[in-house]
Enzyme design. Structure first.
Site, PDB file in Angstrom:
ATOM      1  N   LYS B  67      22.613  34.161  29.268  1.00  0.00           N
ATOM      2  CA  LYS B  67      21.489  33.276  28.951  1.00  0.00           C
ATOM      3  C   LYS B  67      21.036  32.406  30.128  1.00  0.00           C
ATOM      4  CE  LYS B  67      20.970  34.248  24.501  1.00  0.00           C
ATOM      5  NZ  LYS B  67      19.737  34.965  24.073  1.00  0.00           N
ATOM      6  N   GLU B  89      15.756  26.494  20.996  1.00  0.00           N
ATOM      7  CA  GLU B  89      16.459  26.853  19.781  1.00  0.00           C
ATOM      8  C   GLU B  89      17.770  27.489  20.203  1.00  0.00           C
ATOM      9  OE1 GLU B  89      14.465  28.796  21.324  1.00  0.00           O
ATOM     10  OE2 GLU B  89      15.669  30.610  21.410  1.00  0.00           O
ATOM     11  N   SER B 356      27.864  40.746  27.397  1.00  0.00           N
ATOM     12  CA  SER B 356      26.856  39.715  27.644  1.00  0.00           C
ATOM     13  C   SER B 356      27.427  38.297  27.634  1.00  0.00           C
ATOM     14  CB  SER B 356      25.737  39.833  26.612  1.00  0.00           C
ATOM     15  OG  SER B 356      26.282  39.790  25.308  1.00  0.00           O
TER      16      SER B 356
END
Lengths: 262, 373
Positions: B67, B89, B356
């Site tokens: 991210k 969010e 990830s």
């Protein structure tokens, strides 16, 4: 044409259909018309109402709890039309329920129900090609939202695509009552007048007779939504009577006048 | 719309601005920890007895997941636009933590919206965000998960659009977000492609990644789109069953629709109301999927399969015990698919699994579900 404003300012009343149930919605709408509302926005409840504040979110949740659907709202519209020939009736919905029904079918059924138009909150005019074609084909008026942050070029696109009236959003943000009307509102209406001769209804945040009168000085119509939905929420068992009283208080301020005649 | 257009204009300018690119590359290298390694998982390969498995280690990045790639990119855009307030969010909390981190780094005010159900599941990440100076606002409408957090962030954005940037964390929402967020994650695939060519002298037979909104998967897929022989496999949350409401497998149970400004596959009922979803992993628990994945799937370029909660949990233990790597529960869905697929592949085939994120944030849920202590 039912989408005509005769009084100044005209009152456009929004209700979330199915809150508390569809039979009561019918009574509420007829009471609002009786009390002077000239156009009714029949709100279709949606699971993810991103453009709405907490009041309409709560109403949507209540309506969805017993499965209120777009199909049922269209049936309700047909019933209301039988009792109110000269009132403007438009559907106020998010896009997904309409897509699910099918754009073509939606327009056909809406037309047959005697609706005059629709406002699809999350469909920007830039993406509205197919929708506009279907709406025109069935002689329904598409109404679009114009925001204070919209540049002039976009206001032009919005007004060119709109029929009946243009819905001006008084400030940035979601639906819901506010204490003060933003200066934004007055400026936006002035900018819209430069690009269109359509009547302008101003909404988002109007809840008192004072605000109603103030807006009436520069807009053709006033949309009252959350304040009506909140009245319904607070008056369990006597919803229609309470909405009638509230609408009567607001519309007492309006004067009879032909559109543009003052 | 005006804010989206401003963002698009600024992003297009930044893409061509050498200084912007150099600064972003430098932060990715010196702050986030890029490039991430491509690791040959020898014991897992042996155990499964088929294709040779490589892991792309996005879990080693600062803040624990991919991210941060997108947050640094958008953070530098916020600077360019002269805004000072950032909202986001978060589902699993990884995007929220990465956003709070970048806001601390660049000096922005930060508000993160998070479903109260997710706050319960990911309380460690809630604390991390607060420690980093962000305000975490709980959202208790709807399913109290990622979808509802996005609704609330969108409401905040339309209200405060003049001063605020919405740092959306996946390849969702209105244009330009899906394209922009993808571009910031393309570095994953760029590195992986060069790394596998260097290590093996050939391209992999398959790439596997989990898909919530779909940012890590599109990031690793994108550089391989033209290599038609490389199979691209996205793994959705199969949850606890096939009934609507029990999973988040959009391609299995969904149909075309519009949610939060995106036309894609959506889990919905017959009246067009958005369905509730379930997954053991908060980051995959979302009723729609990035529109580019829908296009790749309809074109037959990528394939999408579900992995259940139980399979993901089992894969977590397997990876922990064969390679000493505890994956995030999201990434564990990708591992679960390689467990099914690798044994059916030739030994000469190579498969890359995108890990990830790391599993630290999920330790509580793993402990509840795995019952090994």
């Amino acid at each position: 044409m039912p989408l005509t404003f005769y009084k100044k300012p005209a009152l456009v009343a929004y209700v979330t259909c199915g809150d508390p149930d569809l039979a009561t919605t019918r009574e509420i709408v007829l009471a609002a018309i009786e009390a002077g509302a000239e156009v009714i926005e029949l709100g279709v409840p949606f699971s993810d109402p991103v453009a709405d504040g907490p009041v309409i979110q709560r109403a949507s949740e209540r309506a969805l709890r017993h499965g209120t659907s777009l199909g049922q709202v269209l049936t309700l519209a047909a019933e209301i039309r039988q009792h109110a020939q000269s009132t403007g009736l438009i559907i106020f919905s998010y896009l997904n329920p309409i897509l699910r029904m099918g754009m073509e079918k939606f327009c056909k059924v809406a037309r047959a129900a005697g609706l005059d138009g629709a406002l699809v909150t999350d469909l920007p005019v830039e993406e509205a090609g197919e929708y506009l074609r279907a709406m025109h084909e069935h002689e329904l008026a598409p109404v679009f939202l114009a925001a204070p942050t919209s540049p002039d070029e976009r206001l032009r696109m919005i007004t060119e695509a709109s029929r009946g009236f243009v819905y001006a959003v008084s400030r940035t943000g979601v639906t819901g009552a506010r204490q003060q009307l933003a200066d934004d509102a007055r400026k936006l209406v002035r900018r819209l007048r430069r690009v269109t001769r359509l009547p302008i209804a101003l909404g988002f945040g109007i809840s008192t007779a004072e605000q109603f009168a103030e807006v009436g000085e520069f807009a053709d119509a006033v949309v009252v939504g959350s304040a009506i939905v909140e009245t319904i929420e607070r008056n369990r068992g006597r919803e229609a009577a309470a909405v009638g009283e509230f609408v009567r208080k607001l519309s007492a301020i309006s004067r009879q006048s032909l559109r543009g005649g003052d | 719309m005006a804010a989206l257009e401003e963002l698009e204009r600024e992003y297009e300018k930044a893409k061509r601005d050498r200084k912007f690119q150099v600064r972003l590359e430098e932060l990715l290298r010196t702050y986030a920890g890029r490039p991430t390694p491509l690791f040959l998982a020898r014991r897992l390969t042996e155990k499964l007895g088929g294709a040779k498995i490589y892991l792309k280690r996005e879990d080693l990045l600062h803040t624990g997941a991919h991210k941060i790639n997108n947050c640094l990119g958008q953070g530098l855009l916020v600077e360019r636009m002269g805004k000072h307030r950032v909202i986001a969010e978060t589902g699993a909390g990884q995007h929220g933590v990465a956003t709070a981190t970048v806001c601390a780094l660049l000096g922005f005010e930060c508000v993160v919206y998070m479903g109260t159900e997710d706050m319960r599941r990911q309380e460690l990440n809630v604390f991390r965000m607060r420690l980093l100076g962000a305000e975490v606002r709980g959202v208790s409408s709807g399913s109290r998960t990622l979808k509802d957090a996005i609704n609330e962030a969108m409401r905040d954005w339309v209200t405060n659009v003049r001063t605020t940037h919405y740092l959306l964390g996946s390849v969702l929402g209105a244009h330009p977000y899906p394209t922009m967020v993808r571009d910031f994650h393309r570095v994953i695939g760029r590195e992986a492609r060069a790394q596998i060519l260097k290590a093996e002298g050939k391209l992999p037979a398959a790439i596997i990644a989990c898909v919530g909104g779909g940012s890590n998967s599109i990031g690793i897929f994108y550089e391989f789109l033209k290599d038609k022989k490389v199979q691209l496999i996205g793994v959705e949350a199969g949850g606890r069953g096939e009934a609507l409401g029990d999973h988040a497998a959009r391609f299995r149970g969904g149909s075309p629709g519009v949610l939060q400004g995106t036309y894609s596959y959506v889990l919905q009922d017959s009246a067009g109301q958005i369905a509730l979803t379930h997954s053991v992993s908060a980051g995959l628990d979302y009723p729609s999927i990035g529109p580019e994945h829908a296009a790749l799937r309809d074109a037959g370029r990528a394939e999408y399969v579900p992995a259940s909660d139980a399979e993901a949990l089992e894969a977590t233990t397997l990876l922990a015990r064969t390679e000493g790597i505890i994956p995030a529960l999201e990434s564990a869905h990708a591992v679960a698919e390689v467990v099914k697929r690798a044994p059916r592949m030739k030994k000469s085939d190579i498969v890359i699994v995108n890990v990830s994120g790391r599993g630290d944030k999920d330790i509580g849920i793993m402990r509840e579900n795995l019952k090994i202590d």
